[in-house]
Design a protein around this motif. Structure first.
Motif, PDB file in Angstrom:
ATOM      1  N   ASP A   1     -15.402  -3.759 -66.687  1.00  0.00           N
ATOM      2  CA  ASP A   1     -14.662  -4.991 -66.422  1.00  0.00           C
ATOM      3  C   ASP A   1     -14.667  -5.377 -64.953  1.00  0.00           C
ATOM      4  O   ASP A   1     -14.668  -6.569 -64.617  1.00  0.00           O
ATOM      5  CB  ASP A   1     -13.239  -4.860 -66.947  1.00  0.00           C
ATOM      6  CG  ASP A   1     -13.184  -4.936 -68.461  1.00  0.00           C
ATOM      7  OD1 ASP A   1     -14.147  -5.453 -69.056  1.00  0.00           O
ATOM      8  OD2 ASP A   1     -12.203  -4.468 -69.047  1.00  0.00           O
ATOM      9  N   ASP A   2     -14.651  -4.398 -64.043  1.00  0.00           N
ATOM     10  CA  ASP A   2     -14.768  -4.749 -62.629  1.00  0.00           C
ATOM     11  C   ASP A   2     -16.075  -5.479 -62.367  1.00  0.00           C
ATOM     12  O   ASP A   2     -16.125  -6.468 -61.621  1.00  0.00           O
ATOM     13  CB  ASP A   2     -14.677  -3.495 -61.746  1.00  0.00           C
ATOM     14  CG  ASP A   2     -13.248  -3.034 -61.514  1.00  0.00           C
ATOM     15  OD1 ASP A   2     -12.309  -3.824 -61.764  1.00  0.00           O
ATOM     16  OD2 ASP A   2     -13.057  -1.883 -61.068  1.00  0.00           O
TER      17      ASP A   2
ATOM     18  N   GLN B   1     -15.940  -9.063 -64.066  1.00  0.00           N
ATOM     19  CA  GLN B   1     -15.093  -9.997 -63.338  1.00  0.00           C
ATOM     20  C   GLN B   1     -15.586 -10.252 -61.917  1.00  0.00           C
ATOM     21  O   GLN B   1     -15.005 -11.062 -61.200  1.00  0.00           O
ATOM     22  CB  GLN B   1     -13.650  -9.481 -63.297  1.00  0.00           C
ATOM     23  CG  GLN B   1     -12.930  -9.525 -64.633  1.00  0.00           C
ATOM     24  CD  GLN B   1     -11.466  -9.132 -64.500  1.00  0.00           C
ATOM     25  OE1 GLN B   1     -11.123  -7.960 -64.451  1.00  0.00           O
ATOM     26  NE2 GLN B   1     -10.596 -10.135 -64.416  1.00  0.00           N
ATOM     27  N   GLY B   2     -16.646  -9.584 -61.512  1.00  0.00           N
ATOM     28  CA  GLY B   2     -17.167  -9.765 -60.168  1.00  0.00           C
ATOM     29  C   GLY B   2     -16.249  -9.247 -59.088  1.00  0.00           C
ATOM     30  O   GLY B   2     -16.190  -9.797 -57.984  1.00  0.00           O
ATOM     31  N   ILE B   3     -15.534  -8.154 -59.381  1.00  0.00           N
ATOM     32  CA  ILE B   3     -14.584  -7.597 -58.418  1.00  0.00           C
ATOM     33  C   ILE B   3     -15.351  -6.985 -57.240  1.00  0.00           C
ATOM     34  O   ILE B   3     -16.178  -6.098 -57.417  1.00  0.00           O
ATOM     35  CB  ILE B   3     -13.684  -6.546 -59.081  1.00  0.00           C
ATOM     36  CG1 ILE B   3     -12.891  -7.173 -60.238  1.00  0.00           C
ATOM     37  CG2 ILE B   3     -12.761  -5.906 -58.061  1.00  0.00           C
ATOM     38  CD1 ILE B   3     -12.000  -8.317 -59.832  1.00  0.00           C
ATOM     39  N   SER B   4     -15.053  -7.473 -56.050  1.00  0.00           N
ATOM     40  CA  SER B   4     -15.706  -6.945 -54.846  1.00  0.00           C
ATOM     41  C   SER B   4     -14.893  -5.853 -54.185  1.00  0.00           C
ATOM     42  O   SER B   4     -15.447  -5.001 -53.488  1.00  0.00           O
ATOM     43  CB  SER B   4     -15.940  -8.077 -53.839  1.00  0.00           C
ATOM     44  OG  SER B   4     -14.696  -8.573 -53.342  1.00  0.00           O
TER      45      SER B   4
ATOM     46  N   SER C   1     -26.209   0.781 -63.812  1.00  0.00           N
ATOM     47  CA  SER C   1     -26.830  -0.188 -62.884  1.00  0.00           C
ATOM     48  C   SER C   1     -25.872  -1.333 -62.558  1.00  0.00           C
ATOM     49  O   SER C   1     -26.253  -2.518 -62.552  1.00  0.00           O
ATOM     50  CB  SER C   1     -28.140  -0.733 -63.466  1.00  0.00           C
ATOM     51  OG  SER C   1     -29.072   0.313 -63.668  1.00  0.00           O
ATOM     52  N   LEU C   2     -24.618  -0.988 -62.285  1.00  0.00           N
ATOM     53  CA  LEU C   2     -23.597  -1.967 -61.926  1.00  0.00           C
ATOM     54  C   LEU C   2     -23.274  -1.841 -60.437  1.00  0.00           C
ATOM     55  O   LEU C   2     -23.414  -0.768 -59.846  1.00  0.00           O
ATOM     56  CB  LEU C   2     -22.327  -1.738 -62.746  1.00  0.00           C
ATOM     57  CG  LEU C   2     -22.464  -1.872 -64.262  1.00  0.00           C
ATOM     58  CD1 LEU C   2     -21.153  -1.514 -64.949  1.00  0.00           C
ATOM     59  CD2 LEU C   2     -22.905  -3.277 -64.645  1.00  0.00           C
ATOM     60  N   PRO C   3     -22.806  -2.920 -59.820  1.00  0.00           N
ATOM     61  CA  PRO C   3     -22.462  -2.853 -58.388  1.00  0.00           C
ATOM     62  C   PRO C   3     -21.217  -2.006 -58.158  1.00  0.00           C
ATOM     63  O   PRO C   3     -20.348  -1.895 -59.035  1.00  0.00           O
ATOM     64  CB  PRO C   3     -22.216  -4.314 -58.018  1.00  0.00           C
ATOM     65  CG  PRO C   3     -21.848  -4.979 -59.306  1.00  0.00           C
ATOM     66  CD  PRO C   3     -22.637  -4.269 -60.375  1.00  0.00           C
TER      67      PRO C   3
END
Length: 288
Positions: A177-178, A181-184, A207-209
């Motif tokens: 979910d982070d 939602q594009g949580i930086s 492979s997620l940021p």
């Protein structure tokens, strides 16, 4: 990267002083960076949920001047995303079914480090699913707590991704979910610092940021114990928000504006002088 922060309470009780500190701290960091502040209800553990608490938490936050910049996300509506992440991990061979009991793991201090289940398969009951962890340390720098390092194998072992009951773990759902939602930037309580290495490992596997992390000190009771919704810690009163909000700001190392007449005014006055580098690193046994 544009700043996107979040507050993600679990519905295990009403808002208390510790969760208000986390909400206010994350809000201040997001607003200081000129970014967005989002809300997510982490309702993926039904046995621990308290009926009505999610609605009560969401209703209380605006009374403290905390308004989200988008619709609230409920993890209970995100099962398809967790299924997909689970299948991605399974296809890469990182997951294995596990029927181990606590007795089976007792000789290893409760940790699973074998990369496969050491108990006989029991096809009459569903297994938990664990992820194999590497024999290496995960390093990261917390924006408040400084450089961190954790050996996943030594500290947590092969950890559970999906429980026997079919519920997905906090670690997997949080990571998925982070990213969605594009949580930086993740600003949360220091009790979750220990989870960060596991989440970074999962981000790499999927492979997620990886967002930036900042872990706030915990609000403790008079015995030095962490406040917890599940332990019915003292609740705060949304009908009279200023005293609790002032205590939260003081805990975060700020001097609340004594002349503020409402929560929004108090928060905005605090924001004008806020610097995340001046946040306290530890709680020093502050009492709620």
């Amino acid at each position: 990267m544009n700043y996107r922060g979040r507050f993600a309470p679990s519905p295990t009780g009403l808002l208390h002083a510790g969760s208000l500190v986390a909400a206010v701290g994350s809000w201040l960091c997001a607003r200081h960076a000129g970014g967005q502040w989002l809300l997510r209800v982490e309702d993926i553990d039904p046995p621990r949920e308290v009926a009505g608490s999610a609605a009560a938490i969401l209703a209380a936050l605006p009374a403290f001047g905390l308004i989200a910049d988008g619709p609230v996300i409920y993890q209970s509506s995100r099962m398809a995303a967790y299924d997909a992440a689970f299948e991605q991990l399974r296809q890469t061979g990182l997951l294995f079914p596990c029927w181990c009991s606590r007795t089976d793991l007792a000789t290893a201090n409760g940790l699973h480090r074998d990369g496969h289940c050491v108990a006989p398969a029991d096809l009459d009951r569903p297994p938990a699913w664990r992820i194999r962890v590497p024999d290496e340390s995960i390093h990261f720098t917390d924006a408040l707590q400084g450089p961190q390092s954790q050996s996943l194998r030594d500290a947590v072992g092969d950890f559970v991704i999906r429980r026997v009951e079919g519920f997905y773990s906090y670690q997997l759902a949080c990571v998925v979910d982070d990213a969605w939602q594009g949580i930086s930037d993740v600003v949360r309580g220091n009790d979750l610092l220990d989870s960060t290495a596991r989440q970074i490992w999962l981000q790499r596997c999927l492979s997620l940021p990886t967002p930036r992390y900042l872990h706030l000190p915990l609000v403790l009771d008079s015995q030095g114990r962490k406040l917890s919704k599940s332990e019915r810690s003292r609740e705060i009163d949304p009908a009279d928000p200023l005293p609790s909000l002032r205590r939260a700001l003081s805990f975060l190392g700020m001097e609340p504006d004594a002349g503020a007449r409402d929560a929004a005014g108090l928060l905005n006055a605090a924001l004008a002088h806020f610097n995340p580098q001046h946040l306290p690193q530890c709680s020093d046994h502050h009492v709620a």
